[in-house]
Design an enzyme around this catalytic site. Structure first.
Site, PDB file in Angstrom:
ATOM      1  N   GLU A   1       6.383   3.255  -9.458  1.00 30.17           N
ATOM      2  CA  GLU A   1       5.337   2.290  -9.806  1.00 30.17           C
ATOM      3  C   GLU A   1       4.531   2.755 -11.010  1.00 30.17           C
ATOM      4  O   GLU A   1       3.997   1.955 -11.755  1.00 30.17           O
ATOM      5  CB  GLU A   1       4.371   2.129  -8.641  1.00 30.17           C
ATOM      6  CG  GLU A   1       4.949   1.403  -7.467  1.00 30.17           C
ATOM      7  CD  GLU A   1       3.900   1.230  -6.401  1.00 30.17           C
ATOM      8  OE1 GLU A   1       3.688   0.110  -5.979  1.00 30.17           O
ATOM      9  OE2 GLU A   1       3.282   2.237  -6.008  1.00 30.17           O
TER      10      GLU A   1
ATOM     11  N   GLY B   1       4.387  -1.646   5.148  1.00 30.58           N
ATOM     12  CA  GLY B   1       5.155  -2.361   6.155  1.00 30.58           C
ATOM     13  C   GLY B   1       4.344  -3.572   6.600  1.00 30.58           C
ATOM     14  O   GLY B   1       3.164  -3.446   6.945  1.00 30.58           O
TER      15      GLY B   1
ATOM     16  N   ASP C   1       9.004  -3.624   3.891  1.00 38.82           N
ATOM     17  CA  ASP C   1       9.734  -3.650   5.174  1.00 38.82           C
ATOM     18  C   ASP C   1       8.820  -4.267   6.217  1.00 38.82           C
ATOM     19  O   ASP C   1       7.655  -4.554   5.931  1.00 38.82           O
ATOM     20  CB  ASP C   1      10.140  -2.212   5.575  1.00 38.82           C
ATOM     21  CG  ASP C   1       8.928  -1.305   5.680  1.00 38.82           C
ATOM     22  OD1 ASP C   1       8.655  -0.570   4.716  1.00 38.82           O
ATOM     23  OD2 ASP C   1       8.215  -1.360   6.697  1.00 38.82           O
TER      24      ASP C   1
ATOM     25  N   MET D   1       0.041   4.491   4.519  1.00 39.87           N
ATOM     26  CA  MET D   1      -0.331   5.852   4.876  1.00 39.87           C
ATOM     27  C   MET D   1      -1.472   6.465   4.039  1.00 39.87           C
ATOM     28  O   MET D   1      -1.724   7.664   4.160  1.00 39.87           O
ATOM     29  CB  MET D   1       0.922   6.747   4.799  1.00 39.87           C
ATOM     30  CG  MET D   1       2.042   6.264   5.712  1.00 39.87           C
ATOM     31  SD  MET D   1       3.549   7.262   5.623  1.00 39.87           S
ATOM     32  CE  MET D   1       3.006   8.783   6.356  1.00 39.87           C
ATOM     33  N   GLU D   2      -2.126   5.688   3.195  1.00 39.22           N
ATOM     34  CA  GLU D   2      -3.138   6.286   2.310  1.00 39.22           C
ATOM     35  C   GLU D   2      -4.438   5.497   2.158  1.00 39.22           C
ATOM     36  O   GLU D   2      -5.504   6.089   1.945  1.00 39.22           O
ATOM     37  CB  GLU D   2      -2.571   6.477   0.884  1.00 39.22           C
ATOM     38  CG  GLU D   2      -1.393   7.406   0.778  1.00 39.22           C
ATOM     39  CD  GLU D   2      -0.067   6.741   1.093  1.00 39.22           C
ATOM     40  OE1 GLU D   2      -0.005   5.482   1.031  1.00 39.22           O
ATOM     41  OE2 GLU D   2       0.907   7.442   1.410  1.00 39.22           O
TER      42      GLU D   2
HETATM   43  N1  ADE Z   1       4.873   2.133   3.703  1.00 42.47           N
HETATM   44  C1  ADE Z   1       5.876   1.251   3.536  1.00 42.47           C
HETATM   45  N2  ADE Z   1       6.411   0.912   4.715  1.00 42.47           N
HETATM   46  C2  ADE Z   1       5.722   1.597   5.664  1.00 42.47           C
HETATM   47  C3  ADE Z   1       5.813   1.691   7.061  1.00 42.47           C
HETATM   48  N3  ADE Z   1       6.733   0.996   7.727  1.00 42.47           N
HETATM   49  N4  ADE Z   1       4.959   2.512   7.704  1.00 42.47           N
HETATM   50  C4  ADE Z   1       4.044   3.230   7.014  1.00 42.47           C
HETATM   51  N5  ADE Z   1       3.915   3.188   5.701  1.00 42.47           N
HETATM   52  C5  ADE Z   1       4.747   2.372   5.019  1.00 42.47           C
END
Ligand code: ADE
Length: 243
Positions: free
Chosen positions: A15, A81, A204, A180-181
């Site tokens: 990115e 996600g 996803d 996650m951030e």
């Molecule tokens: N970033 C992208 N997909 C994710 C997921 N399934 N869980 C946590 N962080 C993500």
């Protein structure tokens, strides 16, 4: 007028690459074991950085951007996600607020409450988020705006996602996406009083195929999305904050 530097924090090197190629007068500075790229993007002073993965790493990067580079606003791009019912792969979520789905200091503090902050969520800056949402719409992407949940876990099973959402819902939280951030960066920006906005492209559905969908999406699509949206956002900053 003093130029007001904008930090552009990317979760993925893919990115950042396009932005780096467009950076004028690029200068690399290394701090805290991380590379920071200073320069101008469409006439705006910016610092590009990679958040790294997980809440602590992202908090270190955000703190360094503020303390060492004096950035006055921070925008985050990454993938996530999708967990909201109609949040699909390829959609974009602009965060209005963040919660940490793995924060649990109960019974000392209520579940999800950030100890000693007396709150469960950190809000994003309304004006900066509106600018970011406008940039998403301008690109013709499907936009969702709302809560994002962060935690130090890649959610890669439908059952795991269901349990996580069920527990959050019991405390009144209905996230659109998991990553996650973001919540960590939001907390750092709250501490410093720095405006913060964040966008996540859905890679996803945080289900049993997440581990397959995620890398495919990252290499094929996410970089193009981030570049188009952030370039439009920075152009918009010229109107909001002329230098
Ligand atoms: N970033 C992208 N997909 C994710 C997921 N399934 N869980 C946590 N962080 C993500």
């Amino acid at each position: 007028m003093t130029p007001r530097t904008t930090a552009i924090l990317s979760a993925l090197a893919e990115e950042q690459q396009g932005l780096l190629e467009r950076l004028q007068q690029p200068r690399r500075v290394t701090r805290a074991g991380r590379d920071f790229w200073l320069g101008d993007l469409h006439g705006q002073p910016v610092v590009l950085a990679l958040s790294r993965i997980g809440k602590v790493a992202a908090a270190t990067t955000a703190t360094t951007l503020i303390e060492a580079f004096g950035v006055q606003r921070l925008v985050f791009t990454g993938v996530a996600g999708g967990v909201g019912p109609d949040v699909r792969v390829g959609d974009v979520v602009v965060a209005s607020e963040f919660v940490q789905h793995d924060m649990d200091a109960s019974p000392i503090f209520p579940r999800y409450q950030i100890p000693l902050y007396d709150r469960e969520r950190f809000a994003c800056d309304v004006d900066l988020s509106a600018l970011l949402s406008g940039a998403v719409r301008a690109g013709g992407y499907t936009l969702h705006q709302g809560l994002i949940a962060s935690g130090d876990r890649f959610v890669s099973a439908a059952e795991e996602s269901r349990l996580l959402q069920e527990a959050l819902a019991a405390a009144g939280h209905a996230p659109l996406a998991v990553e996650m951030e973001g919540a960590a960066v939001a907390q750092v920006c709250f501490d410093y009083g720095i405006p913060f906005a964040a966008m996540r492209t859905i890679s996803d559905r945080a289900d049993d195929t997440a581990h397959v969908d995620f890398p495919k999406f990252v290499t094929e699509v996410a970089s193009r999305y981030a570049l188009a949206i952030i370039e439009e956002f920075v152009r918009g900053l010229n109107t909001m904050h002329p230098t």
